[in-house]
Design a protein around this motif. Sequence first.
Motif, PDB file in Angstrom:
ATOM      1  N   VAL A 298       0.876  -1.172   0.000  1.00  0.00           N
ATOM      2  CA  VAL A 298       0.000   0.000   0.000  1.00  0.00           C
ATOM      3  C   VAL A 298       0.909   1.217   0.000  1.00  0.00           C
ATOM      4  O   VAL A 298       1.729   1.395   0.901  1.00  0.00           O
ATOM      5  CB  VAL A 298      -0.918   0.006   1.239  1.00  0.00           C
ATOM      6  CG1 VAL A 298      -1.828   1.234   1.220  1.00  0.00           C
ATOM      7  CG2 VAL A 298      -1.741  -1.282   1.297  1.00  0.00           C
TER       8      VAL A 298
ATOM      9  N   PHE B  30      -1.255  -1.289  -4.308  1.00  0.00           N
ATOM     10  CA  PHE B  30      -2.457  -0.529  -3.989  1.00  0.00           C
ATOM     11  C   PHE B  30      -2.027   0.916  -3.806  1.00  0.00           C
ATOM     12  O   PHE B  30      -1.234   1.227  -2.917  1.00  0.00           O
ATOM     13  CB  PHE B  30      -3.116  -1.055  -2.707  1.00  0.00           C
ATOM     14  CG  PHE B  30      -3.679  -2.429  -2.864  1.00  0.00           C
ATOM     15  CD1 PHE B  30      -5.010  -2.615  -3.188  1.00  0.00           C
ATOM     16  CD2 PHE B  30      -2.869  -3.540  -2.720  1.00  0.00           C
ATOM     17  CE1 PHE B  30      -5.530  -3.900  -3.352  1.00  0.00           C
ATOM     18  CE2 PHE B  30      -3.370  -4.817  -2.883  1.00  0.00           C
ATOM     19  CZ  PHE B  30      -4.708  -5.001  -3.198  1.00  0.00           C
TER      20      PHE B  30
ATOM     21  N   TYR C 173      -2.846   4.629  -2.835  1.00  0.00           N
ATOM     22  CA  TYR C 173      -3.780   5.481  -2.089  1.00  0.00           C
ATOM     23  C   TYR C 173      -3.699   6.909  -2.618  1.00  0.00           C
ATOM     24  O   TYR C 173      -2.672   7.573  -2.494  1.00  0.00           O
ATOM     25  CB  TYR C 173      -3.454   5.442  -0.603  1.00  0.00           C
ATOM     26  CG  TYR C 173      -4.304   6.372   0.210  1.00  0.00           C
ATOM     27  CD1 TYR C 173      -5.679   6.178   0.318  1.00  0.00           C
ATOM     28  CD2 TYR C 173      -3.742   7.455   0.870  1.00  0.00           C
ATOM     29  CE1 TYR C 173      -6.465   7.029   1.064  1.00  0.00           C
ATOM     30  CE2 TYR C 173      -4.517   8.316   1.626  1.00  0.00           C
ATOM     31  CZ  TYR C 173      -5.877   8.098   1.716  1.00  0.00           C
ATOM     32  OH  TYR C 173      -6.659   8.953   2.459  1.00  0.00           O
TER      33      TYR C 173
ATOM     34  N   MET D  22      -9.375   4.940   2.809  1.00  0.00           N
ATOM     35  CA  MET D  22      -8.698   3.874   3.541  1.00  0.00           C
ATOM     36  C   MET D  22      -9.675   2.823   4.064  1.00  0.00           C
ATOM     37  O   MET D  22      -9.339   1.662   4.175  1.00  0.00           O
ATOM     38  CB  MET D  22      -7.890   4.434   4.709  1.00  0.00           C
ATOM     39  CG  MET D  22      -6.514   4.879   4.316  1.00  0.00           C
ATOM     40  SD  MET D  22      -5.504   3.479   3.773  1.00  0.00           S
ATOM     41  CE  MET D  22      -4.025   4.334   3.358  1.00  0.00           C
TER      42      MET D  22
ATOM     43  N   LEU E  41      -9.869  -0.324   2.004  1.00  0.00           N
ATOM     44  CA  LEU E  41      -8.704  -1.188   1.851  1.00  0.00           C
ATOM     45  C   LEU E  41      -8.952  -2.635   2.264  1.00  0.00           C
ATOM     46  O   LEU E  41      -8.566  -3.553   1.522  1.00  0.00           O
ATOM     47  CB  LEU E  41      -7.500  -0.607   2.591  1.00  0.00           C
ATOM     48  CG  LEU E  41      -6.185  -1.368   2.410  1.00  0.00           C
ATOM     49  CD1 LEU E  41      -5.789  -1.454   0.937  1.00  0.00           C
ATOM     50  CD2 LEU E  41      -5.088  -0.714   3.229  1.00  0.00           C
TER      51      LEU E  41
END
Length: 91
Positions: A41, A59, A61, A82, A85
């Motif tokens: 992430v 991933f 963000y 978030m 996730l």
Amino acid sequence: MSARRTTSGSRTPRRASKSPPREASRKAETMGVPPDRCAVVEDSAYGVRAARAAGMRAFGYCGGLTPAARLAGPGTVVFDEMRDLPALLAD
């Protein structure tokens, strides 16, 4: 249920501000997990590219400073909340 391990780049001393692909690969090796079983992430384009180059699920963000377009790319899931996730990781 599968076993999950978590590591953070912030807990690892490093010379650069973000981990290059070899550092991500080293972390996976240290944990005994193949790169293709890892999820990274990241909130930076550099970090997302490093994860992809290491063969890991990326991933990105985009709920912070980096726009979605800079995080997008092959094999990358871009998200801005978030709270989404856990469901994304479960897919």
